[in-house]
Motif scaffolding. Structure first.
Motif, PDB file in Angstrom:
ATOM      1  N   ARG A   1      70.796  11.703  50.577  1.00  0.00           N
ATOM      2  CA  ARG A   1      69.618  11.697  51.457  1.00  0.00           C
ATOM      3  C   ARG A   1      69.591  10.378  52.232  1.00  0.00           C
ATOM      4  O   ARG A   1      69.164   9.358  51.713  1.00  0.00           O
ATOM      5  N   ARG A   2      70.085  10.389  53.475  1.00  0.00           N
ATOM      6  CA  ARG A   2      70.159   9.148  54.246  1.00  0.00           C
ATOM      7  C   ARG A   2      68.853   8.881  54.975  1.00  0.00           C
ATOM      8  O   ARG A   2      68.131   9.789  55.342  1.00  0.00           O
ATOM      9  N   HIS A   3      68.595   7.610  55.156  1.00  0.00           N
ATOM     10  CA  HIS A   3      67.443   7.186  55.950  1.00  0.00           C
ATOM     11  C   HIS A   3      67.613   7.722  57.383  1.00  0.00           C
ATOM     12  O   HIS A   3      68.727   7.776  57.905  1.00  0.00           O
ATOM     13  N   PRO A   4      66.506   8.155  58.024  1.00  0.00           N
ATOM     14  CA  PRO A   4      66.633   8.728  59.372  1.00  0.00           C
ATOM     15  C   PRO A   4      67.267   7.768  60.380  1.00  0.00           C
ATOM     16  O   PRO A   4      67.844   8.207  61.361  1.00  0.00           O
ATOM     17  N   ALA A   5      67.173   6.474  60.125  1.00  0.00           N
ATOM     18  CA  ALA A   5      67.735   5.517  61.093  1.00  0.00           C
ATOM     19  C   ALA A   5      69.218   5.283  60.846  1.00  0.00           C
ATOM     20  O   ALA A   5      69.857   4.529  61.564  1.00  0.00           O
ATOM     21  N   ALA A   6      69.770   5.932  59.804  1.00  0.00           N
ATOM     22  CA  ALA A   6      71.148   5.626  59.425  1.00  0.00           C
ATOM     23  C   ALA A   6      72.130   5.940  60.543  1.00  0.00           C
ATOM     24  O   ALA A   6      73.008   5.137  60.847  1.00  0.00           O
ATOM     25  N   LYS A   7      71.960   7.089  61.175  1.00  0.00           N
ATOM     26  CA  LYS A   7      72.942   7.482  62.196  1.00  0.00           C
ATOM     27  C   LYS A   7      73.013   6.506  63.363  1.00  0.00           C
ATOM     28  O   LYS A   7      74.084   6.007  63.674  1.00  0.00           O
ATOM     29  N   PRO A   8      71.870   6.251  63.999  1.00  0.00           N
ATOM     30  CA  PRO A   8      71.939   5.273  65.100  1.00  0.00           C
ATOM     31  C   PRO A   8      72.442   3.920  64.646  1.00  0.00           C
ATOM     32  O   PRO A   8      73.199   3.267  65.350  1.00  0.00           O
ATOM     33  N   LEU A   9      72.077   3.539  63.409  1.00  0.00           N
ATOM     34  CA  LEU A   9      72.538   2.247  62.895  1.00  0.00           C
ATOM     35  C   LEU A   9      74.044   2.222  62.784  1.00  0.00           C
ATOM     36  O   LEU A   9      74.708   1.269  63.168  1.00  0.00           O
ATOM     37  N   ILE A  10      74.591   3.310  62.246  1.00  0.00           N
ATOM     38  CA  ILE A  10      76.037   3.379  62.084  1.00  0.00           C
ATOM     39  C   ILE A  10      76.719   3.327  63.444  1.00  0.00           C
ATOM     40  O   ILE A  10      77.726   2.653  63.631  1.00  0.00           O
TER      41      ILE A  10
ATOM     42  N   LEU B   1      76.679  -0.197  64.626  1.00  0.00           N
ATOM     43  CA  LEU B   1      77.655  -0.970  63.853  1.00  0.00           C
ATOM     44  C   LEU B   1      79.067  -0.677  64.323  1.00  0.00           C
ATOM     45  O   LEU B   1      79.884  -1.576  64.494  1.00  0.00           O
ATOM     46  N   ALA B   2      79.338   0.602  64.572  1.00  0.00           N
ATOM     47  CA  ALA B   2      80.674   0.993  65.012  1.00  0.00           C
ATOM     48  C   ALA B   2      80.989   0.329  66.344  1.00  0.00           C
ATOM     49  O   ALA B   2      82.097  -0.180  66.549  1.00  0.00           O
ATOM     50  N   LEU B   3      79.996   0.313  67.235  1.00  0.00           N
ATOM     51  CA  LEU B   3      80.200  -0.323  68.536  1.00  0.00           C
ATOM     52  C   LEU B   3      80.524  -1.807  68.377  1.00  0.00           C
ATOM     53  O   LEU B   3      81.427  -2.329  69.014  1.00  0.00           O
ATOM     54  N   PHE B   4      79.776  -2.457  67.474  1.00  0.00           N
ATOM     55  CA  PHE B   4      80.025  -3.877  67.222  1.00  0.00           C
ATOM     56  C   PHE B   4      81.440  -4.088  66.708  1.00  0.00           C
ATOM     57  O   PHE B   4      82.151  -4.990  67.124  1.00  0.00           O
TER      58      PHE B   4
END
Ligand code: HEC
Ligand code: HEC
Length: 268
Positions: free
Chosen positions: A8-17, A20-23
């Motif tokens: 059960r991931r936090h709803p903000a996980a996707k945009p955060l990932i 992070l990937a962009l960084f």
């Protein structure tokens, strides 16, 4: 530890990932880019020898016999040929006496001597190379490309150098010099090496094409006698333009961030 569970991931996980990937991509890119810089080609050993001899006479008192640096001057290991070509070509080096900023002056060295010392310093460690002539030649640019160069200049350079490159004061008695009479090759090199207070603009920030357009813009505003007519509001200072860049730049980022987040949440 609910948040760390993978089911059960936090709803903000996707945009955060995503962010992070962009960084990560950016970081990897930044790591890889410097290694593609060119150092002196082999087979130039005679030029390098000549450069080393000249260096030991004119520069070693401050930069050390092998460019390792002294209390009077920094190490030149890894500064690259572009830095030497810039510093000597604009007459900043050799510095006459220690000061907080080496002024631009007429160079007492021939271009051959400058090239030789540049080639020698390039052997000390890889750094930005001297660009070839076509990269810095703005003569074939279209009007649109020159206009784009103007935008790039206003975004990246005008805060210090003023809107038309007339220069301006910086804190602690330092200054960003006028760019009206600078050679095209030195404009390019300044961006790649970032002398003193000036930031380095690497090829991932300002591409060679961007650099050429900036050079074209500077040559066009300073080559023509008139400022193109109309109100010269822009020449009044970096504040209005800076504010504009801030509003558009940061505003754009906020919109983008909001968009990415809403997208991420919806696709869940
Ligand atoms: C009187 C001392 C002095 C002499 C002589 C001198 N330099 Fe410098 N050099 C400095 C100082 C101090 C700095 C750093 C301050 C600055 O950039 O204004 C510097 C900076 C530089 C840089 C920039 C380094 C960087 O981090 O990008 C280069 C390149 C350079 N010198 C090359 C030379 C060369 C080549 C000569 C000989 C032709 C020379 N210098 C002679 C004192 C000196
Ligand atoms: C944070 C302020 C700052 C920004 C932003 C900046 N510069 Fe500079 N620039 C300087 C300073 C300070 C120097 C003088 C360095 C020295 O004397 O060693 C300089 C020097 C130069 C020179 C050498 C001029 C000469 O007299 O030989 C050129 C060319 C130049 N900058 C171009 C640019 C361009 C093009 C941009 C934008 C892509 C830019 N600068 C952005 C501060 C800045």
């Amino acid at each position: 530890m609910k948040y760390l569970s993978t089911r059960r991931r936090h709803p903000a996980a996707k945009p955060l990932i995503l962010v992070l990937a962009l960084f990560l991509v950016g970081a990897v890119y930044a790591l890889v880019m410097p290694s593609t810089r060119v150092s002196a080609a082999p087979g130039l050993s005679q030029q390098v020898e000549q450069g080393k001899a000249l260096f030991q006479v004119s520069c070693s008192s401050c930069h050390g016999l092998n460019g390792e640096g002294t209390t009077q001057g920094p190490s030149l290991v890894g500064v690259g040929a572009a830095s030497v070509d810039f510093q000597m070509g604009t007459g900043r080096m050799p510095m006459a006496r220690p000061g907080q900023q080496a002024p631009r002056k007429k160079s007492q060295f021939s271009q051959d001597e400058i090239s030789a010392i540049s080639a020698y310093v390039a052997t000390l460690g890889a750094g930005p190379a001297i660009p070839n002539a076509t990269v810095v030649d703005p003569t074939n640019l279209t009007d649109e490309e020159i206009a784009r160069g103007g935008e790039l200049f206003r975004t990246n350079c005008s805060a210090c150098h003023n809107i038309t490159g007339k220069g301006g004061a910086l804190p602690n008695g330092k200054y960003a010099p006028s760019l009206t009479k600078v050679d095209t090759v030195h404009i390019y090199e300044a961006m790649r090496i970032g002398p003193q207070q000036m930031p380095v603009f690497s090829k991932n920030v300002i591409t060679d094409q961007d650099a050429q357009e900036i050079i074209g813009y500077l040559k066009s505003v300073n080559g023509s006698a008139s400022n193109g007519g109309g109100l010269s509001l822009g020449s009044m200072g970096p504040v209005t333009e800076g504010l504009w860049a801030w509003v558009v730049g940061v505003g754009g980022l906020i919109v983008l961030a909001a968009w990415v987040t809403s997208k991420g949440a919806r696709s869940k």
